[in-house]
Design an enzyme around this catalytic site. Structure first.
Site, PDB file in Angstrom:
ATOM      1  CE  LYS A 211      -3.470   2.307   2.817  1.00  0.00           C
ATOM      2  NZ  LYS A 211      -4.366   2.250   3.961  1.00  0.00           N
ATOM      3  CD  GLU A 217       9.209  -5.971   7.259  1.00  0.00           C
ATOM      4  OE1 GLU A 217       8.890  -4.880   6.722  1.00  0.00           O
ATOM      5  OE2 GLU A 217       9.057  -6.203   8.480  1.00  0.00           O
ATOM      6  N   GLY A 273      -4.837  -1.870   5.022  1.00  0.00           N
ATOM      7  CA  GLY A 273      -4.045  -3.001   4.532  1.00  0.00           C
ATOM      8  C   GLY A 273      -4.728  -4.329   4.802  1.00  0.00           C
ATOM      9  NE  ARG A 274      -6.559  -3.725  10.914  1.00  0.00           N
ATOM     10  CZ  ARG A 274      -5.874  -2.611  11.085  1.00  0.00           C
ATOM     11  NH1 ARG A 274      -4.702  -2.464  10.504  1.00  0.00           N
ATOM     12  NH2 ARG A 274      -6.347  -1.624  11.816  1.00  0.00           N
ATOM     13  CD  GLU A 359      -1.879  -4.437  11.374  1.00  0.00           C
ATOM     14  OE1 GLU A 359      -2.462  -4.110  10.327  1.00  0.00           O
ATOM     15  OE2 GLU A 359      -0.700  -4.834  11.382  1.00  0.00           O
ATOM     16  CG  HIS A 390      -4.786 -35.958  16.711  1.00  0.00           C
ATOM     17  ND1 HIS A 390      -4.930 -37.191  17.314  1.00  0.00           N
ATOM     18  CD2 HIS A 390      -5.800 -35.840  15.831  1.00  0.00           C
ATOM     19  CE1 HIS A 390      -5.981 -37.806  16.775  1.00  0.00           C
ATOM     20  NE2 HIS A 390      -6.526 -37.002  15.879  1.00  0.00           N
ATOM     21  CE  LYS A 514       5.787  -0.969  10.169  1.00  0.00           C
ATOM     22  NZ  LYS A 514       4.842  -0.210   9.359  1.00  0.00           N
TER      23      LYS A 514
END
Ligand code: F6P
Length: 550
Positions: A211, A217, A273-274, A359, A390, A514
């Protein structure tokens, strides 16, 4: 409702009433609730589109639900919802509208931000994505050496990764199996290495999804991918245009990176973003499943948007799910919420929801900046059944914590399974139904004794039950159903943020780390600035440098 004029949540009479009701409910067991109302298993259900929701195994009565709806009314959930759909700037700390719902609005809809109808722009980008997807899928778009694209690598992180990666897995059965899709997010070079080491650069398209187009990253991985491609192809910058496209709101930064803005698919600052995978961020998915299926998915989202916007409170599924979460957090001190899909294709679904929920609602100040003294977002976790059974289900069944859970399952397996594998579906679903039954009703000491179990083992083999679950059952995991599911959770998260009076649409909590990482990097690489670190971090950095031989 104006947030500033709001009474603090835990001083509202509706909150107090819920607290009293909780006391009265005490240890009431689901066994009792079911015994008292034989129709409970069908009465406490809702239908939304293709989704059937059974909330009868929740620790609620009609009175609980009424009081929760009163709380929603008192906290202005409907008003905030209408403000969101209208395009008001309800993300107040960033002064932004919150309009992911416009991403799936039909062509003729009108949604205005600052007096401008954003829907034509949304559809223009969808059309551009569709045209590009078809060019890739048909082989018409060729790479620098003239070969068609066979591999698509999406590079992005957070909302620019989790959505398309999750949806690609979810809809694997609808994807072009002759194309390879990879998703790279981690700045750990191993991620990119594993994604590209076996690919032919001449047939590879990189989709750089960010965005902001400033996320370290993503830009680092994109730069490394570009270096790899140009080296592999022994080509210059001119090859970038054929192998790199960008999904972003930031044309300037895209250009700076060297991607032609003609190869950029735009979205807007009113898409969080999410909440973005149904925007241009979904390009990799659209290439995988085709524009038509993507459209079906958007229609699924839209169906639930309309349901959330118009259904009365008693029938409003996101409202109900949101309020149930408020109920357990506030009055049962539940700390987490498990989402347990009984579909292997939903292996990334809960990871996706983690960002969506945590978030959004991992906040501890209200909209006015005052500390909250009520619980906000839960820890969201879970993996597909039956694997979890399990591993950690033991704790859900017999541990000391109350963990409300959503079970998501499908009546039909996907179409292209071999007949032998189709037969396994009944076993999967038998487990699905068995687990919510066991969690709700448990097994009493007397029932254990009746099986002839030795007295000293009775406590160990007893299941107290009374663990609340919602079952979400759909016919089949189609693109439309996936859209419905995601929109359901988006709006659930919205409801909770509205009740808790927090801004669900900012994410300031990710910033500090960050900034600090930027300061620590020169300490690690050049040994500069270590004296400004605390003694623990300085010693760790020192040790790291030693281990790296620096
Ligand atoms: O760091 C958090 C975050 O801002 C998320 O909200 C977002 O989805 C992710 O980073 C990626 O951001 P971008 O799409 O701008 O690269």
């Amino acid at each position: 409702m104006n947030a500033a004029s709001r009474t603090r949540l835990n001083r509202m009479p509706e909150w107090t009433a819920l607290g009293k009701h909780r006391e009265q409910l005490g240890q009431t067991h689901l066994r009792e609730l079911f015994a008292a109302d034989p129709a409970r298993g069908t009465a406490y259900t809702l239908r939304v589109g293709d989704l059937y929701l059974d909330y009868s195994k929740q620790l609620v009565t009609d009175e609980t639900l009424r009081l929760l709806r009163e709380l929603a009314a008192a906290t202005g959930v409907a008003e905030l919802r209408d403000a969101m759909f209208r395009g008001d700037k309800i993300n107040t700390t960033e002064n932004r509208a919150v309009l992911h719902t416009a991403l799936r609005a039909p062509r003729e809809a009108v949604v205005e931000v600052d007096g401008e109808n954003v829907v034509p722009g949304v559809h223009a980008v969808l059309d551009k994505m569709a045209a590009f997807s078809e060019r890739i899928r048909s082989g018409e778009w060729t790479g620098h050496t003239g070969r068609p694209i066979k591999n698509v690598v999406n590079i992005g992180i957070g909302g620019s990764d989790l959505g398309p990666a999750m949806a690609y897995e979810a809809l694997r059965a609808y994807t072009r199996r002759d194309l390879t899709f990879r998703f790279v997010s981690n700045v750990d070079g191993a991620d990119l290495h594993e994604a590209i080491h076996d690919l032919d650069a001449a047939e590879t398209l990189f989709i750089i999804a960010s965005k902001t187009f400033t996320t370290i990253e993503t830009i680092t991985n994109a730069t490394s991918a570009r270096d790899w491609l140009l080296t592999e192809l022994r080509a210059g910058q001119e090859a970038v245009a054929k192998h790199f496209v960008a999904l972003s709101t930031n044309a300037g930064k895209v250009e700076d990176f060297g991607i032609d803005t003609a190869n950029m698919f735009e979205f807007w600052d009113w898409v969080g973003g999410r909440y973005s995978y149904d925007s241009a961020i979904g390009l990799s998915l659209m290439i995988a499943i085709g524009p038509e299926r993507f459209r079906e998915m958007l229609d699924g989202f839209h169906l639930v948007d309309e349901h959330f916007r118009t259904a009365p409170p008693e029938e409003n599924a996101p409202l109900l799910l949101g309020l149930l979460g408020v109920w357990y957090g506030a009055f049962f001190d539940a700390q987490s919420h498990a989402v347990l899909p009984y579909s292997h294709y939903l292996s990334k679904f809960t990871a996706y929801l983690q960002q969506l929920d945590m978030e959004s609602n991992g906040k501890s100040v209200d909209r006015d900046g005052n500390p909250v003294d009520w619980q906000t977002g839960p820890v969201v976790w879970g993996t597909p059944g039956t694997n979890g059974q399990h591993a950690y289900y033991q704790l859900i069944h017999q541990g000391t914590k109350l963990i409300p859970a959503d079970f998501i399952g499908f009546a039909k397996p996907v179409d292209d399974l071999r007949p032998g594998l189709v037969a396994q579906h009944d076993l999967l679903m038998a487990n699905f139904f068995a687990q919510t039954q066991a969690l709700a009703f448990g097994k009493t000491p007397d029932e254990v004794r009746a099986e002839g179990v030795a007295e000293e083992l009775v406590p160990h083999k007893t299941f107290r039950g009374n663990h609340p679950t919602t079952t979400i059952l759909a016919d089949e995991l189609t693109p439309a159903v996936l859209g419905q599911l995601i929109a359901l959770y988006e709006h659930k998260v919205f409801v909770q943020g509205a009740v808790w009076n927090i801004d669900s649409f900012d994410q300031w909590g990710v910033e500090l780390g960050k900034v600090l990482a930027k300061k620590i990097e020169p300490v690690l690489t050049r040994g500069e600035g270590g004296d400004q670190l605390d003694s623990s971090t300085a010693a760790l950095a020192d040790r790291y440098r030693t281990l790296r031989g620096r």
